[in-house]
Scaffold this motif. Structure first.
Motif, PDB file in Angstrom:
ATOM      1  N   SER A   1      15.594  -3.702   1.245  1.00  0.00           N
ATOM      2  CA  SER A   1      14.947  -2.676   0.422  1.00  0.00           C
ATOM      3  C   SER A   1      13.708  -3.243  -0.266  1.00  0.00           C
ATOM      4  CB  SER A   1      15.927  -2.145  -0.634  1.00  0.00           C
ATOM      5  OG  SER A   1      17.002  -1.467  -0.021  1.00  0.00           O
ATOM      6  N   TYR A   2      13.809  -4.481  -0.708  1.00  0.00           N
ATOM      7  CA  TYR A   2      12.657  -5.121  -1.339  1.00  0.00           C
ATOM      8  C   TYR A   2      11.502  -5.247  -0.347  1.00  0.00           C
ATOM      9  CZ  TYR A   2       9.708  -8.664  -3.524  1.00  0.00           C
ATOM     10  OH  TYR A   2       8.637  -9.336  -4.053  1.00  0.00           O
ATOM     11  N   SER A   3      11.815  -5.630   0.870  1.00  0.00           N
ATOM     12  CA  SER A   3      10.806  -5.746   1.916  1.00  0.00           C
ATOM     13  C   SER A   3      10.098  -4.409   2.131  1.00  0.00           C
ATOM     14  CB  SER A   3      11.455  -6.218   3.222  1.00  0.00           C
ATOM     15  OG  SER A   3      10.519  -6.236   4.276  1.00  0.00           O
TER      16      SER A   3
ATOM     17  N   PRO B   1       3.771  -4.282  -6.010  1.00  0.00           N
ATOM     18  CA  PRO B   1       3.487  -5.658  -6.393  1.00  0.00           C
ATOM     19  C   PRO B   1       4.680  -6.330  -7.089  1.00  0.00           C
ATOM     20  CG  PRO B   1       2.638  -4.197  -8.071  1.00  0.00           C
ATOM     21  CD  PRO B   1       3.340  -3.328  -7.042  1.00  0.00           C
ATOM     22  N   LYS B   2       5.872  -5.711  -6.977  1.00  0.00           N
ATOM     23  CA  LYS B   2       7.048  -6.177  -7.709  1.00  0.00           C
ATOM     24  C   LYS B   2       7.518  -7.547  -7.221  1.00  0.00           C
ATOM     25  CE  LYS B   2      10.314  -3.127  -8.317  1.00  0.00           C
ATOM     26  NZ  LYS B   2      11.474  -2.228  -8.003  1.00  0.00           N
ATOM     27  N   VAL B   3       7.905  -8.398  -8.150  1.00  0.00           N
ATOM     28  CA  VAL B   3       8.480  -9.691  -7.790  1.00  0.00           C
ATOM     29  C   VAL B   3       9.969  -9.512  -7.526  1.00  0.00           C
ATOM     30  CG1 VAL B   3       6.779 -11.033  -9.091  1.00  0.00           C
ATOM     31  CG2 VAL B   3       8.877 -10.272 -10.221  1.00  0.00           C
ATOM     32  N   PHE B   4      10.526 -10.374  -6.677  1.00  0.00           N
ATOM     33  CA  PHE B   4      11.933 -10.221  -6.302  1.00  0.00           C
ATOM     34  C   PHE B   4      12.851 -10.394  -7.505  1.00  0.00           C
ATOM     35  CE2 PHE B   4      15.950 -11.783  -4.398  1.00  0.00           C
ATOM     36  CZ  PHE B   4      16.260 -10.637  -3.669  1.00  0.00           C
TER      37      PHE B   4
ATOM     38  N   LEU C   1       5.727 -11.509   3.052  1.00  0.00           N
ATOM     39  CA  LEU C   1       6.061 -10.586   1.968  1.00  0.00           C
ATOM     40  C   LEU C   1       5.335 -10.970   0.680  1.00  0.00           C
ATOM     41  CD1 LEU C   1       9.911 -10.061   2.448  1.00  0.00           C
ATOM     42  CD2 LEU C   1       8.109  -8.369   2.802  1.00  0.00           C
ATOM     43  N   GLU C   2       5.287 -12.269   0.403  1.00  0.00           N
ATOM     44  CA  GLU C   2       4.618 -12.710  -0.815  1.00  0.00           C
ATOM     45  C   GLU C   2       3.112 -12.503  -0.720  1.00  0.00           C
ATOM     46  OE1 GLU C   2       4.232 -14.378  -4.704  1.00  0.00           O
ATOM     47  OE2 GLU C   2       5.728 -13.232  -3.580  1.00  0.00           O
ATOM     48  N   PHE C   3       2.540 -12.734   0.452  1.00  0.00           N
ATOM     49  CA  PHE C   3       1.111 -12.466   0.643  1.00  0.00           C
ATOM     50  C   PHE C   3       0.817 -10.986   0.403  1.00  0.00           C
ATOM     51  CE2 PHE C   3      -2.498 -11.016   3.093  1.00  0.00           C
ATOM     52  CZ  PHE C   3      -3.479 -11.950   2.764  1.00  0.00           C
ATOM     53  N   ALA C   4       1.648 -10.118   0.989  1.00  0.00           N
ATOM     54  CA  ALA C   4       1.441  -8.680   0.832  1.00  0.00           C
ATOM     55  C   ALA C   4       1.626  -8.256  -0.626  1.00  0.00           C
ATOM     56  CB  ALA C   4       2.409  -7.915   1.731  1.00  0.00           C
ATOM     57  N   ARG C   5       2.604  -8.851  -1.310  1.00  0.00           N
ATOM     58  CA  ARG C   5       2.819  -8.519  -2.725  1.00  0.00           C
ATOM     59  C   ARG C   5       1.588  -8.867  -3.552  1.00  0.00           C
ATOM     60  NH1 ARG C   5       3.878 -10.357  -7.549  1.00  0.00           N
ATOM     61  NH2 ARG C   5       3.641 -12.538  -6.929  1.00  0.00           N
TER      62      ARG C   5
ATOM     63  N   ALA D   1      -1.450  -9.260  -2.447  1.00  0.00           N
ATOM     64  CA  ALA D   1      -2.546  -8.390  -2.003  1.00  0.00           C
ATOM     65  C   ALA D   1      -2.397  -6.994  -2.602  1.00  0.00           C
ATOM     66  CB  ALA D   1      -2.573  -8.317  -0.484  1.00  0.00           C
ATOM     67  N   ASN D   2      -1.161  -6.507  -2.697  1.00  0.00           N
ATOM     68  CA  ASN D   2      -0.931  -5.182  -3.279  1.00  0.00           C
ATOM     69  C   ASN D   2      -1.431  -5.121  -4.716  1.00  0.00           C
ATOM     70  OD1 ASN D   2       0.333  -4.305  -0.938  1.00  0.00           O
ATOM     71  ND2 ASN D   2       2.397  -4.696  -1.695  1.00  0.00           N
ATOM     72  N   ALA D   3      -1.261  -6.234  -5.439  1.00  0.00           N
ATOM     73  CA  ALA D   3      -1.670  -6.276  -6.840  1.00  0.00           C
ATOM     74  C   ALA D   3      -3.171  -6.455  -7.010  1.00  0.00           C
ATOM     75  CB  ALA D   3      -0.927  -7.413  -7.550  1.00  0.00           C
ATOM     76  N   ARG D   4      -3.834  -7.072  -6.014  1.00  0.00           N
ATOM     77  CA  ARG D   4      -5.241  -7.448  -6.175  1.00  0.00           C
ATOM     78  C   ARG D   4      -6.215  -6.610  -5.350  1.00  0.00           C
ATOM     79  NH1 ARG D   4      -1.985 -11.600  -7.039  1.00  0.00           N
ATOM     80  NH2 ARG D   4      -2.607 -13.354  -8.392  1.00  0.00           N
ATOM     81  N   MET D   5      -5.729  -5.934  -4.328  1.00  0.00           N
ATOM     82  CA  MET D   5      -6.623  -5.261  -3.387  1.00  0.00           C
ATOM     83  C   MET D   5      -6.215  -3.796  -3.213  1.00  0.00           C
ATOM     84  SD  MET D   5      -6.762  -8.326  -0.560  1.00  0.00           S
ATOM     85  CE  MET D   5      -7.056 -10.024  -1.085  1.00  0.00           C
TER      86      MET D   5
END
Length: 337
Positions: free
Chosen positions: A138-140, A148-151, A229-233, A235-239
């Motif tokens: 679900s997190y994925s 941008p949520k952290v696990f 997943l961490e790269f996308a997270r 990126a979600n917060a910055r882009m």
């Protein structure tokens, strides 16, 4: 009289693969006595059918990922009634994981009243995934959708999401409106479903002969590594200005770079302590569900733990900031060509 099967999920149990199979084999399935009807704008699954009654339990809101609703709530259910009446002696299959994840008492009463009016007792199929796996998957999905949520935040919230992860509460809710013996619970693990969830589903809706069906597999819901997943997270917060197809292309190239340029260590998102915490938290509920609904089983989930190692610690970085910038730089170089 028509037979109706409701496939209600849950999410992250191969529902997309099942729906792809059913929607791409409509005519072949009809020849075998199974109708997978077209209802609403979505042709793969019956999300629009769920969406029509979604406001009953959700403050008047429709599902946020679907388009505007222009018809009254009864429109698609009336269409379903027409479909049932036009296809006597067929098995009509409806599939949408949001039946289980989004609908509660008011919508279930609506659905129950609908089938009672037609003197039909629907059969309900639900797959249940071990909670720890479900939480990670679900997190994925959240990250892929733009969160941008952290696990760590997920681990702080899962215990409060009763109808998502507490299967006893979820199944009891459905049993309040539909008889217990109409609900078929299938643990989402290899010992129960085999190697192909689609074949298991076909068997459970009464399709034993798969000749004539197109069983080719599409590339659906590809799993991302933890570094991706961490790269996308990040990126979600910055882009946030990158959207649509541009976003998909951006992440596809980033995934290719991460897979080829970084030394990926495949691990679970959870540490061993977190995994044990989740298993322990749902143990009593799972045992009660198994005893009441699956008395022939010793446990709800029988298969052994996945072989991929646990995360070393909660602070172990899946992707360093240096590696993040390295990937961004590689993408920048590509765009300059």
């Amino acid at each position: 009289m028509s037979k109706v099967i409701l496939h209600i999920g849950t999410e992250k149990t191969g529902t997309t693969s099942i729906q792809h199979l059913m929607s791409h084999n409509r005519q072949a399935l009809l020849a075998k006595g199974v109708l997978y009807p077209n209802l609403g704008a979505r042709k793969d699954a019956h999300f629009d059918l769920v969406n029509s009654v979604h406001p009953l339990d959700n403050g008047g809101r429709h599902m946020e990922f679907l388009g505007p609703v222009t018809q009254p709530s009864c429109f698609l259910w009336d269409k379903l009634e027409e479909c049932i009446n036009e296809h006597p002696n067929k098995t009509i299959v409806l599939s949408a994981e949001h039946f289980s994840s989004r609908l509660r008492e008011k919508a279930l009463k609506y659905i129950n009243d609908f089938f009672n009016k037609l003197d039909i007792k629907p059969e309900i199929i639900i797959y249940l995934r071990p909670q720890a796996d479900y939480i990670e998957s679900s997190y994925s999905t959240e990250i892929k959708a733009g969160s941008p949520k952290v696990f760590k935040k997920v681990m702080e919230q899962y215990q409060s999401q009763a109808f998502r992860y507490d299967y006893k509460q979820l199944i009891d809710l459905w049993a309040d409106f539909f008889s217990k013996d109409s609900i078929k619970i299938i643990p989402y693990e290899k010992s129960s479903i085999g190697d192909d969830i689609r074949l298991n589903f076909l068997s459970n809706i009464g399709v034993k002969d798969i000749s004539g069906l197109n069983l080719s597999k599409a590339k659906l819901n590809e799993k991302w590594s933890n570094p991706m997943l961490e790269f996308a997270r990040l990126a979600n917060a910055r882009m946030k200005d990158i959207t649509g197809q541009e976003r998909l292309n951006f992440f596809a190239f980033a995934q290719e770079l991460i897979d080829t340029k970084l030394a990926i260590k495949h691990t679970q998102l959870m540490t061993e302590e977190q995994y044990k915490e989740v298993v322990s938290f749902y143990r009593v509920s799972n045992d009660a569900l198994c005893k009441e609904y699956l008395p022939h089983r010793s446990d709800l989930f029988l298969d052994k733990l996945k072989t991929s190692p646990f995360r070393d610690s909660e602070s172990t970085a899946s992707l360093t900031h240096f590696d993040f910038m390295k990937i961004v730089y590689e993408i920048f170089k590509r765009n300059q060509k």
